[in-house]
Motif scaffolding. Sequence first.
Motif, short mmCIF file in Angstrom:
data_model
loop_
_atom_site.label_atom_id
_atom_site.label_comp_id
_atom_site.label_asym_id
_atom_site.label_seq_id
_atom_site.Cartn_x
_atom_site.Cartn_y
_atom_site.Cartn_z
N ASN A 1 115.32 -0.17 83.08
CA ASN A 1 116.33 -0.38 82.05
C ASN A 1 115.73 -1.26 80.95
N ILE A 2 116.07 -0.96 79.70
CA ILE A 2 115.68 -1.80 78.56
C ILE A 2 116.96 -2.32 77.94
N GLU A 3 117.21 -3.61 78.06
CA GLU A 3 118.51 -4.19 77.73
C GLU A 3 118.60 -4.78 76.33
N GLN A 4 117.49 -5.31 75.82
CA GLN A 4 117.48 -5.92 74.49
C GLN A 4 116.18 -5.54 73.78
N ILE A 5 116.27 -5.30 72.47
CA ILE A 5 115.06 -4.97 71.72
C ILE A 5 115.11 -5.61 70.34
N GLY A 6 113.96 -5.68 69.68
CA GLY A 6 113.89 -6.17 68.32
C GLY A 6 112.54 -5.83 67.70
N PHE A 7 112.54 -5.40 66.44
CA PHE A 7 111.29 -5.18 65.73
C PHE A 7 110.56 -6.51 65.55
N THR A 8 109.22 -6.47 65.62
CA THR A 8 108.41 -7.67 65.42
C THR A 8 107.07 -7.27 64.83
N ASN A 9 106.24 -8.28 64.47
CA ASN A 9 104.89 -8.04 63.98
C ASN A 9 104.90 -7.05 62.80
N GLU A 10 105.68 -7.41 61.76
CA GLU A 10 105.79 -6.58 60.54
C GLU A 10 106.25 -5.16 60.88
N ASP A 11 107.16 -5.06 61.83
CA ASP A 11 107.78 -3.78 62.22
C ASP A 11 106.79 -2.80 62.84
N GLN A 12 105.64 -3.30 63.29
CA GLN A 12 104.65 -2.45 63.94
C GLN A 12 104.80 -2.44 65.45
N ARG A 13 105.62 -3.35 65.98
CA ARG A 13 105.81 -3.43 67.42
C ARG A 13 107.30 -3.65 67.71
#
Length: 399
Positions: free
Chosen positions: A217-229
């Motif tokens: 399960n993937i419960e939380q996410i967020g773009f990081t590293n200038e939207d590359q990751r």
Amino acid sequence: MNFKRFSIIFSIFVFFSVGCSKNNEHFGPSNDGQEHSNRADEVRETTTPKPTTPDVVSELKLEGDIKHVYYADDDKVFIVADKLYLYDTDTKKILQEAPHEEVLSERFWVTDNGYVAVRQSSTSDHGESVMTDGAFRYKAAFYDYDLNIVSEFDLNQLLADDDMLMSTDAISFSASGTQVAFATYSGLYIYDFTTETKNTIIDLTSEDAKERSGMVNIEQIGFTNEDQRIAFKAQSFDIPADPDKPSFATCGIVNIDGSELLNRTFDNFSCQNLTAYNHLLLFAEDPTVVSGKALVMEMPSNQTKLHTLREKAESGFISGSNAGRYFATPIAHKTGWTIRVYHTETGKLEAEQQVSNDGNDHFMSHEPVIKLIDETRTCIVLLGSKRDDIESKVIISQF
């Protein structure tokens, strides 16, 4: 929900040192004279930070009970009541307002052309249920900087018939606003609005559990590293799986093309809540199993450090600032809440605030909503917003 009509008075209480005021709500610098590093056995002496100059906020009248506060761009925040307000913490004025309807949950992002809000609802505009196999409706509203809705997008149309979104915590927009990442029960995906294409980043249905590092399960996410990751908080199993061992919390990052997946745990730290920035990730602990640490993962190096907090219970509830320079923690006591502000890079205790519950125990039933604005060093504390039977209380202070 019927909102009560009333006026909220925002008050700033700034003091030159801890203990110099008899007011119940105030900020003061840390009085321990120490800088806490990421090593529990290392404490360096430092000078006490200088307090800011006292300021006063004029009376601010809003329609309805305040239910939440979210970050906007620069020094501004969204205040959600019967309407959606854009509030400037520098000028201390309401800049814009827009209609707002009650929803189950929502999140906001700042994009190159304005703002995006994703809202979860359980009913359609006509009042019929839109739940299908337990799934809710998730709609994205694109705003310009004047809070006019430019367009809307139904995220449910991106799902397969037997799939469903995890929650608003499992959705994230890129800074350009042209891409949305989202996690479902079947995997992690990115949709590009420009090309109208959907790409799979992590497939949770594949038979090869090793390929996805044991994630279920993937419960939380967020773009990081200038939207590359994409950073994530997940639930995972051992590889090979142990049928007698339950899933456990993991956290990590993956490139937007699905490569270089890093999914990991930490000794004596159970990552529970993720706050993602371009240059770092901030994790709180499981509030039921706390060690009194805050975890920071730097981007793009993936280097991590643990900051030791003043009390163990603080690490279960960590609120990052708008740009990640600071984070805050709440601690309940008999007459209210102690709010502590730490420096994210050094772990140093910057300030401590006492927020009174005004003799109302209902203000203690849920942790407060806390927002920090880096440039103006503003702290917003919202009490009672998760209850329908009381009027919420807002304190806006500077540290």
